[in-house]
Write a protein that holds these residues in place. Sequence first.
Motif, PDB file in Angstrom:
ATOM      1  N   PHE A  74       0.238 -36.909   4.684  1.00 16.70           N
ATOM      2  CA  PHE A  74       1.386 -37.373   4.303  1.00 16.70           C
ATOM      3  C   PHE A  74       2.356 -36.790   3.418  1.00 16.70           C
ATOM      4  CE2 PHE A  74      -1.869 -40.757   5.210  1.00 16.70           C
ATOM      5  CZ  PHE A  74      -0.930 -41.934   5.806  1.00 16.70           C
ATOM      6  N   TYR A  75       1.654 -35.467   2.817  1.00 23.72           N
ATOM      7  CA  TYR A  75       2.328 -34.644   1.934  1.00 23.72           C
ATOM      8  C   TYR A  75       3.491 -33.895   3.082  1.00 23.72           C
ATOM      9  CZ  TYR A  75      -0.932 -34.834  -1.691  1.00 23.72           C
ATOM     10  OH  TYR A  75      -1.663 -35.371  -2.912  1.00 23.72           O
ATOM     11  N   GLY A  76       3.095 -33.553   4.077  1.00 21.41           N
ATOM     12  CA  GLY A  76       4.001 -32.886   5.049  1.00 21.41           C
ATOM     13  C   GLY A  76       5.224 -34.158   5.478  1.00 21.41           C
ATOM     14  N   TYR A  77       4.738 -35.328   5.700  1.00 25.14           N
ATOM     15  CA  TYR A  77       5.689 -36.243   6.131  1.00 25.14           C
ATOM     16  C   TYR A  77       6.672 -36.544   5.254  1.00 25.14           C
ATOM     17  CZ  TYR A  77       7.209 -40.935   7.797  1.00 25.14           C
ATOM     18  OH  TYR A  77       7.872 -41.920   8.281  1.00 25.14           O
ATOM     19  N   ALA A  78       6.311 -36.486   3.644  1.00 29.37           N
ATOM     20  CA  ALA A  78       7.083 -37.062   2.746  1.00 29.37           C
ATOM     21  C   ALA A  78       8.149 -35.794   2.544  1.00 29.37           C
ATOM     22  CB  ALA A  78       6.266 -37.153   1.283  1.00 29.37           C
ATOM     23  N   VAL A  79       7.905 -34.492   2.656  1.00 27.95           N
ATOM     24  CA  VAL A  79       8.844 -33.561   2.188  1.00 27.95           C
ATOM     25  C   VAL A  79       9.725 -33.000   3.284  1.00 27.95           C
ATOM     26  CG1 VAL A  79       7.211 -32.706   0.263  1.00 27.95           C
ATOM     27  CG2 VAL A  79       7.101 -31.578   2.734  1.00 27.95           C
ATOM     28  N   ARG A 126      -2.834 -30.046   9.545  1.00 29.00           N
ATOM     29  CA  ARG A 126      -2.200 -31.662   9.390  1.00 29.00           C
ATOM     30  C   ARG A 126      -1.074 -31.861   8.683  1.00 29.00           C
ATOM     31  NH1 ARG A 126      -3.767 -36.305  11.694  1.00 29.00           N
ATOM     32  NH2 ARG A 126      -3.857 -37.116   9.659  1.00 29.00           N
ATOM     33  N   LEU A 127      -0.896 -30.846   7.551  1.00 34.18           N
ATOM     34  CA  LEU A 127       0.476 -30.893   7.024  1.00 34.18           C
ATOM     35  C   LEU A 127       1.574 -30.460   7.818  1.00 34.18           C
ATOM     36  CD1 LEU A 127      -0.560 -28.511   3.884  1.00 34.18           C
ATOM     37  CD2 LEU A 127       0.459 -30.921   3.799  1.00 34.18           C
ATOM     38  N   LEU A 128       1.541 -29.688   8.846  1.00 30.74           N
ATOM     39  CA  LEU A 128       2.385 -29.385   9.861  1.00 30.74           C
ATOM     40  C   LEU A 128       2.931 -30.419  10.782  1.00 30.74           C
ATOM     41  CD1 LEU A 128       4.585 -27.615  10.821  1.00 30.74           C
ATOM     42  CD2 LEU A 128       2.870 -26.366  12.146  1.00 30.74           C
ATOM     43  N   ILE A 129       1.606 -31.400  11.236  1.00 26.72           N
ATOM     44  CA  ILE A 129       1.978 -32.483  12.027  1.00 26.72           C
ATOM     45  C   ILE A 129       2.493 -33.664  11.347  1.00 26.72           C
ATOM     46  CG2 ILE A 129       0.571 -34.189  13.222  1.00 26.72           C
ATOM     47  CD1 ILE A 129      -1.687 -32.246  13.686  1.00 26.72           C
ATOM     48  N   GLY A 130       2.180 -33.701  10.079  1.00 27.68           N
ATOM     49  CA  GLY A 130       2.927 -34.645   9.105  1.00 27.68           C
ATOM     50  C   GLY A 130       4.493 -34.302   9.022  1.00 27.68           C
ATOM     51  N   ALA A 131       4.774 -32.995   8.735  1.00 23.00           N
ATOM     52  CA  ALA A 131       6.107 -32.707   8.641  1.00 23.00           C
ATOM     53  C   ALA A 131       7.069 -32.858   9.875  1.00 23.00           C
ATOM     54  CB  ALA A 131       6.000 -31.260   8.220  1.00 23.00           C
TER      55      ALA A 131
END
Length: 468
Positions: A74-79, A126-131
């Motif tokens: 979700f951090y990646g998704y949000a930014v 996971r950060l990159l997948i979210g982004a």
Amino acid sequence: MRRMIPKRWVLSIMGLFGGMNLASLRLNLSSAIVEMVTASPRGLVEKVHQNASEYHPEFSWNANQQGLALGSYFYGYAVSQVFAAWSGRKCGRARVIGIYSLTASILTMLIPVLLREHFGIFIAARLLIGALSGSYSPLMHGMWGVWSPVEERGKHVSLMSMGYNSAAALVLVVSGYLAEKYGWEYPFYCTGAVGFIWSVIWIFVIYESPKEHPGITEDEIKLIDASVGKEIDTNRERKVKWMDIFKSTRVWCVIIVSFLEHMPTYIIILLPTYVQSTFELGVKESSFLSCIPLIARALADFTLGWLVDWIISKGYRTSKVRKGVYFTGNILAAIALISLTQATGSVVATISCYSFQASTSAVTAAGFKASVIDMAPGFSGVVFAVSNTAGSLMGFITPQYAGILRVANIKDQVMGWDVLFLTGSVLYAVSAVCFMLFGPVDVEKWAKRRSDQGESGQSESTRLVTKN
């Protein structure tokens, strides 16, 4: 001669499955983590006769590590969303969606390997997948500004939302089964493989605009052009006028409403915890019950999208219809949350209230989100990215706020939940009133074609279109 499916509906069907793909990449860890880190006593009893090694979880994560693992997406998704909208305008929205989704799917299939290599590498993945996944919604909104006639936007946006909610229910059940039956790796293998297949199909069958599609008919191009309007700028090569966008009262209304309405919407992710703590049910029972509101919302997305477009097709003003259904749905959702404070004695009543809240708040797709396309078809991806980034912040705030309330009311857990539900109902009501009063009305001036504006602003013909 066999009649072919209109190309805008091919895009819509792919958008439906794209929403499902997005949900699967987001939620696969939620089910797999049970087998990765913990093992329930019941599970141990069932497995003890099979193989002693089977009931030892592979990883020993503390609570903070588990929270980081689940929240990293979700951090990646949000930014990432504003950058995604910008990259889509530079490189082509369809191309960016395909490449980003393909990369996210490959990374998902590699998660077991990366995790066994190092926890930090897993978190980075996971950060990159979210982004990468965060690009999907703003870019799809940008594509609908070019591809969708006004009177069909509710259907197209609602189908995408329906895909997400139906897959969310499906993934929670199927991923849990795969993890328990075959091992925690399989939810990642399967969701990644499905995402890979969808991405390849998308790259080969989806085009940036109607005029670039080699198989589209002239009649469909004329239909889209006639509805979108020649005065509206859908050229993605035109520079984004950020100052004009952020000086717009309507844009700020969309940002504020998105932020406010996401809080009560995210309450639904806390349903398994609420059911477990209130009714003392098991994990499987709580997960199954949590699927019911998601299915109800998926069905409501489908129904309301068609209903809103049907009303608009009868000649009613688009902005009034969208505001009317959004206001009504949010007020009903607020009432549903208030009703939850009186439903603590019955699990049936609780799930019914949750389902009613999920169903009525589904007006967000055909009411609120579609209005973002109406106000700036050529820049809808950018505006949606900004507003959805604000809304995504509630993905972190809501669980933390719920935790604070539960700790503050440790002797009376029901009181903590009641305050959370009442807060959500207030935010639903405030967002409904705010959108009704200040929401989009017409195509914004800065979203018009440059050729239709003189040095001092809009031409007379454009002003007449805007007034009508």
